[in-house]
Design a protein around this motif. Structure first.
Motif, PDB file in Angstrom:
ATOM      1  N   THR A   1       0.868  -1.166  -0.090  1.00 15.09           N
ATOM      2  CA  THR A   1      -0.066   0.097   0.002  1.00 15.09           C
ATOM      3  C   THR A   1       0.779   1.237  -0.063  1.00 15.09           C
ATOM      4  OG1 THR A   1      -1.789  -1.124   1.355  1.00 15.09           O
ATOM      5  CG2 THR A   1      -1.906   1.199   1.241  1.00 15.09           C
ATOM      6  N   ARG A   2       1.907   1.270   0.848  1.00 16.53           N
ATOM      7  CA  ARG A   2       2.816   2.359   0.946  1.00 16.53           C
ATOM      8  C   ARG A   2       3.528   2.672  -0.380  1.00 16.53           C
ATOM      9  NH1 ARG A   2       5.060   0.569   4.966  1.00 16.53           N
ATOM     10  NH2 ARG A   2       7.021   0.048   4.107  1.00 16.53           N
ATOM     11  N   THR A   3       4.070   1.677  -1.024  1.00 19.04           N
ATOM     12  CA  THR A   3       4.864   1.683  -2.260  1.00 19.04           C
ATOM     13  C   THR A   3       3.929   2.252  -3.409  1.00 19.04           C
ATOM     14  OG1 THR A   3       6.278  -0.245  -1.393  1.00 19.04           O
ATOM     15  CG2 THR A   3       6.091   0.384  -3.732  1.00 19.04           C
ATOM     16  N   GLN A   4       2.773   1.651  -3.452  1.00 15.94           N
ATOM     17  CA  GLN A   4       1.861   2.232  -4.409  1.00 15.94           C
ATOM     18  C   GLN A   4       1.698   3.850  -4.303  1.00 15.94           C
ATOM     19  OE1 GLN A   4      -1.858   0.080  -4.981  1.00 15.94           O
ATOM     20  NE2 GLN A   4      -2.802   1.483  -6.445  1.00 15.94           N
ATOM     21  N   ALA A   5       1.260   4.015  -3.137  1.00 11.26           N
ATOM     22  CA  ALA A   5       1.084   5.637  -2.925  1.00 11.26           C
ATOM     23  C   ALA A   5       2.428   6.446  -3.311  1.00 11.26           C
ATOM     24  CB  ALA A   5       0.818   5.835  -1.373  1.00 11.26           C
ATOM     25  N   ASP A   6       3.718   5.919  -2.870  1.00 15.14           N
ATOM     26  CA  ASP A   6       5.057   6.660  -2.963  1.00 15.14           C
ATOM     27  C   ASP A   6       5.153   6.610  -4.695  1.00 15.14           C
ATOM     28  OD1 ASP A   6       5.150   6.837  -0.500  1.00 15.14           O
ATOM     29  OD2 ASP A   6       6.566   5.187  -0.283  1.00 15.14           O
TER      30      ASP A   6
ATOM     31  N   PRO B   1      -0.815   6.744 -11.989  1.00 20.85           N
ATOM     32  CA  PRO B   1      -2.070   7.499 -12.456  1.00 20.85           C
ATOM     33  C   PRO B   1      -3.301   7.208 -11.685  1.00 20.85           C
ATOM     34  CG  PRO B   1      -0.798   6.481 -14.362  1.00 20.85           C
ATOM     35  CD  PRO B   1      -0.200   5.784 -13.069  1.00 20.85           C
ATOM     36  N   ALA B   2      -3.961   8.234 -11.366  1.00 18.94           N
ATOM     37  CA  ALA B   2      -5.519   8.049 -10.745  1.00 18.94           C
ATOM     38  C   ALA B   2      -6.186   6.960 -11.434  1.00 18.94           C
ATOM     39  CB  ALA B   2      -6.212   9.383 -10.798  1.00 18.94           C
ATOM     40  N   ALA B   3      -6.041   6.630 -12.675  1.00 19.49           N
ATOM     41  CA  ALA B   3      -6.884   5.673 -13.359  1.00 19.49           C
ATOM     42  C   ALA B   3      -6.650   4.270 -12.899  1.00 19.49           C
ATOM     43  CB  ALA B   3      -6.905   5.720 -14.824  1.00 19.49           C
ATOM     44  N   VAL B   4      -5.611   4.316 -11.997  1.00 18.76           N
ATOM     45  CA  VAL B   4      -4.843   2.891 -11.581  1.00 18.76           C
ATOM     46  C   VAL B   4      -5.211   2.608 -10.162  1.00 18.76           C
ATOM     47  CG1 VAL B   4      -3.068   1.155 -11.302  1.00 18.76           C
ATOM     48  CG2 VAL B   4      -3.025   2.765 -13.304  1.00 18.76           C
ATOM     49  N   HIS B   5      -5.876   1.451  -9.764  1.00 22.50           N
ATOM     50  CA  HIS B   5      -6.352   1.473  -8.381  1.00 22.50           C
ATOM     51  C   HIS B   5      -6.185  -0.068  -8.147  1.00 22.50           C
ATOM     52  CE1 HIS B   5      -9.763   1.151 -10.720  1.00 22.50           C
ATOM     53  NE2 HIS B   5     -10.425   0.153 -10.121  1.00 22.50           N
ATOM     54  N   GLY B   6      -5.931  -0.365  -6.949  1.00 25.38           N
ATOM     55  CA  GLY B   6      -5.531  -1.863  -6.534  1.00 25.38           C
ATOM     56  C   GLY B   6      -6.285  -2.117  -5.193  1.00 25.38           C
ATOM     57  N   ALA B   7      -6.529  -3.445  -5.125  1.00 24.78           N
ATOM     58  CA  ALA B   7      -6.978  -3.963  -3.969  1.00 24.78           C
ATOM     59  C   ALA B   7      -6.457  -5.467  -3.540  1.00 24.78           C
ATOM     60  CB  ALA B   7      -8.447  -4.118  -3.839  1.00 24.78           C
TER      61      ALA B   7
END
Length: 845
Positions: free
Chosen positions: A633-638, A642-648
């Motif tokens: 989670t921290r690495t994806q935020a850092d 792009p805003a179009a990319v989201h993960g779970a």
């Protein structure tokens, strides 16, 4: 062309069909052997199965839902001799993997653990009551309660598995609590000079309400587990119900069988041996020390209350810093591996690399057998399953994987991701590693760039994540054939003919079925192997263009029908353009088409209708899933994707996140259930709070024990803490019951009553705590197959009981007095409010 004969049963060989007439040309028969290479083989030649590095056909067998897996395997093994006799001598039938070996070993270890726990519990009773006769009563109570629980499990359809047997092991220390409370109180009356029958009646009558309160409040703890939703709830429902059944049966046994046995077995005066006298001296010494500590606590109530508040704060801090996990990683004696190959790899290269990888794994001294498979629907990938030797002959599975990684890394073009096989697998999402994180985006190009950036960043943290992999397949090799339609039309070539010819050459087309007496054969056609290794083979492809009206002679069909080679009575039913009696003009593909090579998406995955990519990962030895999830989670935020990319998180990791979020609610639900039950039993809103004040010390002990032993705060540890909530409040219940009786029946002041209750109930409190702790000790030590799953439960219970035993004996009387003072003040205020004159209104009377 190459003609491949495949049979679903052993029987005739390809040589039997080489003389088959397939066409007539100018009155002459054209035989299959004149134009094709005919050989036996699998129906799909682009598959390979290996057993210990040798060619094999792996057969995976799964039981039906609800079937007994041990019985299924035993029935299969009973059929093996007959199957081996029915097969040709050059075919060997071997058992590659038997998951029931670890299941049987795990069940044996749990049975041993159950026996050890029972013996330890009985030993505690013997030493405290200083009577070998008294030992028989709790032992009988344990046996009767467990047998009754097994009977109830059979009636409701429960099976003996890891979770239900773990519940029975823990229940060993719980079901004896009620019997200990009853026997100890009866023994106290016997020591005062009562006859056995009168002591049994009086003792059971005095503690009947106490035993009822302990049992019902313990069952109340399991109510949130029983009605817990999701996969985890369904998994532990059987555990909670088994524990509840055991506790309720022990309640009945303690109020019926236990007093009856005490009246018949116990004696007013019994000769004591040296061991019993030493145990009695030790208890007297401990009770004297406790009396002094209790007097200090009563004189320093504020300090004790501050200590209790600090314990609550320490609980919150320890839960926050403790490593989080889902299920403990088990060593079940099996390794599962997913293969990821270069997307442009040919099956020939994939086959050679799979053989090499399989032999590397098999060469490890800890590995017994290896089964592997590649090809078919797993284009560019495959799987591997390794069975390890007995635990006494090898190191832990994590060490085996660690020493195999550098050896497997030397095989270029293919990666193998090994994980230990787990008894409890939750999630359902398939990947090459145990845990998954799913990225989504609006378009595949954005997803490709973002996925590569995130994976590259995560691979730098090998101390937190291992075997990081992504399932994007965007670099598959392709050969694009572009047909010049005008030229093809002038030559009389149709697009359907082009498509059919290419599929005939490279698609393994089934063109005929051959039937004999018992066997059925599929005739599969493809280009010879020397032509399918590169796109240059397209230059050798000829496509039919137009047809002539030449017909076979009249004798042709009859001759074809009677010319089956070998005279074995077979018949061929042919279909498709590959088998024809009409002459065709053949035109080279290059005369009307051009081709080029490039890369393309071999597959585009979707999740919830969006393009997605799954990042799979494993944990290093000692790694925490909570730390890995926080890192992702921290690495994806850092990275600032792009805003179009989201993960779970997906699969097991998703269920882990959900369970972590629900943990506080589960604990609060258990506390609320206990409070309601005790409030109803005591008809008071104050006394249940005294019982609940024992819980913070138990939580601190459990968390310290888990952290000190390198464990995690996972689902199993959470179940242990929930069990602690039900266990430790029994100390307060016994003190509250006797203190209230001393106040109401003896007219004692609250301070004197609670002090008398603490000293009088010191022995049963110590006995029940030690019995429950020693019942969990074999689980905490952990040994044998599957012990990793049970160990956090035992550690949490043992550590929590030890800490609660030290603290609650001092904090409970102080909380009782503080709440009693609060209750008295509120009662006085209500009394004054009812008897004070009404306020003045300014109007003379």
């Amino acid at each position: 062309m190459s003609w491949q004969i495949y049979s679903n049963q052993a029987g005739r060989h390809a040589s039997d069909y080489r003389g088959t007439i397939i066409a007539w040309r100018d009155g002459a028969a054209v035989r299959l052997s004149d134009i094709a290479d005919v050989h036996d083989g699998p129906e799909d030649i682009r598959t390979i199965g290996l057993f210990n590095g040798e060619r094999a056909v792996p057969i995976l067998i799964s039981r039906q839902p609800g079937a007994n897996i041990v019985q299924v395997v035993d029935a299969l093994k009973a059929q093996l001799p007959a199957l081996r006799r029915a097969m040709p001598p050059d075919i060997h039938l071997d058992v590659a993997s038997d998951r029931t070996l670890t299941i049987r070993a795990s069940l044996r270890e749990v049975e041993v653990t159950l026996l050890i726990a029972t013996l330890l519990v009985v030993l505690v009773v013997s030493l405290f009551l200083r009577s070998w006769r008294a030992t028989l009563i709790p032992a009988a109570a344990v046996i009767a309660s467990l047998l009754g629980t097994l009977a109830a499990m059979y009636l409701v359809g429960f099976s003996l598995d890891n979770l239900s047997l773990m519940a029975l092991t823990v229940a060993t220390g719980f079901v004896v609590d009620d019997a200990i409370v009853v026997v100890e109180n009866i023994s106290r009356h016997l020591e005062a000079g009562m006859r056995p029958l009168q002591a049994a009646l009086a003792g059971a009558r005095e503690v009947g309400f106490t035993v009822l309160s302990i049992s019902l409040s313990l069952v109340a703890v399991f109510v949130p587990l029983i009605f817990m939703g999701g996969i985890v709830g369904r998994l532990f429902r059987e555990f909670a119900l088994t524990m509840s059944i055991a506790v309720m049966i022990s309640l009945i046994v303690s109020l019926t069988l236990t007093p009856m046995l005490a009246a018949r077995v116990l004696r007013t005066h019994e000769r004591e041996g040296g061991v019993m006298r030493a145990a009695g001296a030790a208890f007297d010494w401990a009770q004297a020390r406790y009396a002094r500590a209790l007097d200090w606590a009563l004189d320093n109530r504020t300090a004790v209350l501050v200590l209790l508040a600090g314990t609550v704060a320490l609980n919150i801090f320890l839960i926050d810093i403790a490593p989080k996990g889902f299920f403990p990683q088990q060593d079940t004696g099996g390794l599962m591996g997913g293969l990821r190959a270069d997307q442009s790899i040919s099956f020939t290269d994939m086959q050679a690399k799979l053989i090499r990888i399989t032999r590397i794994v098999k060469s490890d001294p800890a590995v017994a057998t290896v089964v592997s498979f590649a090809g078919g629907s797993r284009a560019g990938g495959g799987f591997l399953f390794a069975t390890l030797k007995n635990r006494s002959e090898r190191p832990p599975a994590a060490e085996v994987i660690a020493r195999l990684r550098p050896k497997l890394a030397r095989v270029s073009g293919v990666s193998l991701f090994l994980t230990p096989v787990q008894d409890l697998q939750i999630g359902g999402r398939q990947s090459n590693s145990m845990y998954q994180y799913v990225l989504k985006a609006d378009d595949p190009d954005t997803l490709k760039v973002a996925g590569e950036k995130l994976v590259d960043a995560l691979r730098k943290h090998a101390d937190v994540l291992t075997d990081v992999d992504i399932d994007q397949q965007d670099a598959g090799a392709d050969a694009f054939v572009q047909v010049e339609r005008d030229t093809a039309a002038r030559l009389g070539v149709t697009m359907q003919a082009v498509d059919a010819t290419l599929y005939d050459a490279f698609g393994q087309r089934q063109v005929a079925n051959i039937y004999s007496g018992l066997n059925q054969y599929h005739v599969v056609m493809e280009a010879a192997r020397r032509f399918d290794g590169s796109p240059e083979a397209l230059g050798d492809v000829y496509v039919p263009a137009g047809t002539s009206t030449a017909a076979p002679p009249a004798a042709g069909p009859a001759a074809a029908a009677s010319a089956s080679g070998g005279g074995a009575g077979g018949s061929a039913i042919a279909s498709g353009s590959a088998v024809s009696t009409a002459a065709k003009t053949m035109v080279p593909l290059g005369a009307f088409a051009r081709w080029s090579t490039g890369s393309t998406n071999a597959a585009v995955n979707h999740s919830d209708g969006e393009p997605s990519a799954t990042i799979a990962f494993n944990l290093p030895p000692g790694g925490s899933l909570g730390a890995a999830a926080a890192l992702i989670t921290r690495t994806q935020a850092d990275l600032g994707l792009p805003a179009a990319v989201h993960g779970a998180f997906g699969g097991t990791a998703k269920v882990f996140k959900q369970s972590i979020a629900s943990m506080p609610f589960l604990i609060l639900a258990a506390l609320l259930a206990i409070y309601i039950v005790l409030g109803i039993l005591y008809e008071s809103a104050i006394h249940p709070l005294t019982a609940l004040s024992t819980l913070p010390s138990a939580g601190v002990g459990a968390m310290i024990a888990l952290i000190a032993t390198g464990g995690e705060f996972d689902i199993i540890a959470l179940i242990g803490i929930v069990l602690l909530i039900g266990i430790v409040k029994k100390n307060a219940i016994m003190i509250i019951d006797f203190a209230l009786e001393a106040e109401r029946g003896g007219g004692m002041a609250p301070l004197a009553a609670v002090r008398e209750a603490c000293l009088l109930r010191f022995r049963p409190i110590l006995m029940t705590t030690m019995a429950a702790a020693l019942g969990a000790l074999p689980l905490a030590i952990g040994f044998g197959d599957g012990a990793e799953l049970r160990r956090p439960l035992g550690i949490a219970i043992f550590g929590g009981l030890v800490a609660s035993q030290v603290l609650t004996l001092l904090t409970t009387p102080i909380v009782y007095l503080a709440l009693d003072r609060f209750r008295s003040r509120k009662a006085d205020e209500r009394h004054l409010a009812r008897h004070d004159p009404p306020p003045a209104t300014g109007v003379p009377a």
